[in-house]
Write a protein that holds these residues in place. Structure first.
Motif, PDB file in Angstrom:
ATOM      1  N   ILE A 292       0.822  -1.216   0.000  1.00 57.59           N
ATOM      2  CA  ILE A 292       0.000   0.000   0.000  1.00 57.59           C
ATOM      3  C   ILE A 292       0.855   1.265   0.000  1.00 57.59           C
ATOM      4  O   ILE A 292       0.503   2.263  -0.651  1.00 57.59           O
ATOM      5  CB  ILE A 292      -0.962  -0.013   1.207  1.00 57.59           C
TER       6      ILE A 292
ATOM      7  N   TYR B 266      -7.423  -1.558  -1.004  1.00 59.39           N
ATOM      8  CA  TYR B 266      -7.810  -1.013   0.300  1.00 59.39           C
ATOM      9  C   TYR B 266      -8.825  -1.919   0.989  1.00 59.39           C
ATOM     10  O   TYR B 266      -8.748  -2.162   2.195  1.00 59.39           O
ATOM     11  CB  TYR B 266      -8.418   0.380   0.138  1.00 59.39           C
TER      12      TYR B 266
ATOM     13  N   SER C 289      -8.258  -3.691   4.489  1.00 51.70           N
ATOM     14  CA  SER C 289      -9.061  -3.212   5.616  1.00 51.70           C
ATOM     15  C   SER C 289      -9.769  -4.367   6.308  1.00 51.70           C
ATOM     16  O   SER C 289      -9.884  -4.395   7.540  1.00 51.70           O
ATOM     17  CB  SER C 289     -10.091  -2.176   5.142  1.00 51.70           C
TER      18      SER C 289
ATOM     19  N   ALA D  42      -5.487   1.234   5.750  1.00 49.22           N
ATOM     20  CA  ALA D  42      -6.247   0.884   4.556  1.00 49.22           C
ATOM     21  C   ALA D  42      -7.732   1.176   4.758  1.00 49.22           C
ATOM     22  O   ALA D  42      -8.413   1.638   3.835  1.00 49.22           O
ATOM     23  CB  ALA D  42      -6.044  -0.595   4.227  1.00 49.22           C
TER      24      ALA D  42
ATOM     25  N   GLN E  82      -8.284   4.941   4.404  1.00 49.69           N
ATOM     26  CA  GLN E  82      -8.162   5.361   3.010  1.00 49.69           C
ATOM     27  C   GLN E  82      -9.354   4.892   2.181  1.00 49.69           C
ATOM     28  O   GLN E  82      -9.810   5.600   1.282  1.00 49.69           O
ATOM     29  CB  GLN E  82      -6.850   4.830   2.426  1.00 49.69           C
TER      30      GLN E  82
END
Length: 207
Positions: A95, A125, A129, A136, A139
């Motif tokens: 990332i 992401y 996440s 993440a 974002q």
């Protein structure tokens, strides 16, 4: 995964592969051959080619109005870059090396950067996440605020939404409790126990 080539390196290698193709091939044949070469590089362990294959599948899908059968015919049987491949690749993208220029930023990405279309960034992401990465997740939440505005202008966003639906479905299935096991059947009586029970019933009848 053996390595994860950044975007600039993949682009150079794809360009070399394209230049090596027979110029007498039709455009469809060239697409088939180029995809096959990239597929072999991916299968050899370079996930950088996976990102290219992923986007190429979606580009053809858009061009062919969602006709997956026709996309598969062009790419070759067994080569469609499906959900399991996408999830595996998205989970390994670094990332911190994704190139995300701000509006008006004209800087050149670093040679080790991953320059991804917006919908692939969302998928990266999302996967991270769900794995518990707070950065993440933050974002993703920011990016999703712009989703409605971008949807009409970006035909690839529907592929993110499909990926999100499949990921949610598989995550929910994995988290669901296993069904209760059926009660075990009583053990069958041994021959000796069966003979004893038969004698007891006979005595009861005699009384």
């Amino acid at each position: 995964m053996k390595e994860f080539s950044p975007s600039m390196r993949v682009d150079v290698l794809i360009s070399d592969m394209r230049a090596s193709l027979d110029p007498d091939l039709s455009e469809e044949q060239k697409e088939h051959e180029l995809y096959g070469l990239a597929w072999e590089a991916y299968r050899d362990g370079d996930y950088g080619f996976g990102l290219w294959l992923w986007h190429e599948c979606d580009r053809l899908t858009n061009n062919l109005n969602g006709n997956i059968r026709e996309v598969t015919r062009i790419l070759g049987p067994g080569r469609y870059f499906g959900f399991s491949h996408r999830k595996a690749v998205a989970s390994r993208v670094p990332i911190d090396r994704i190139y995300r220029p701000r509006k008006g930023d004209m800087s050149t990405p670093r040679t080790d950067a991953f320059v991804l279309p917006h919908y692939q960034v969302l998928c990266v992401y999302l996967v991270n996440s769900l794995s518990g990465d707070p950065k993440a997740k933050a974002q993703l939440e920011i990016a999703l605020m712009e989703l409605e505005e971008r949807r009409r202008a970006d035909p690839f966003l529907k592929h993110f939404e499909t990926f999100r639906d499949l990921l949610t479905r598989t995550s929910n299935a994995a988290a669901a409790p296993a069904p209760a096991a059926a009660p075990a059947a009583p053990p069958a009586p041994t021959p000796a126990a069966a003979a004893t029970a038969k004698k007891s019933r006979a005595k009861s009848k005699a009384k």
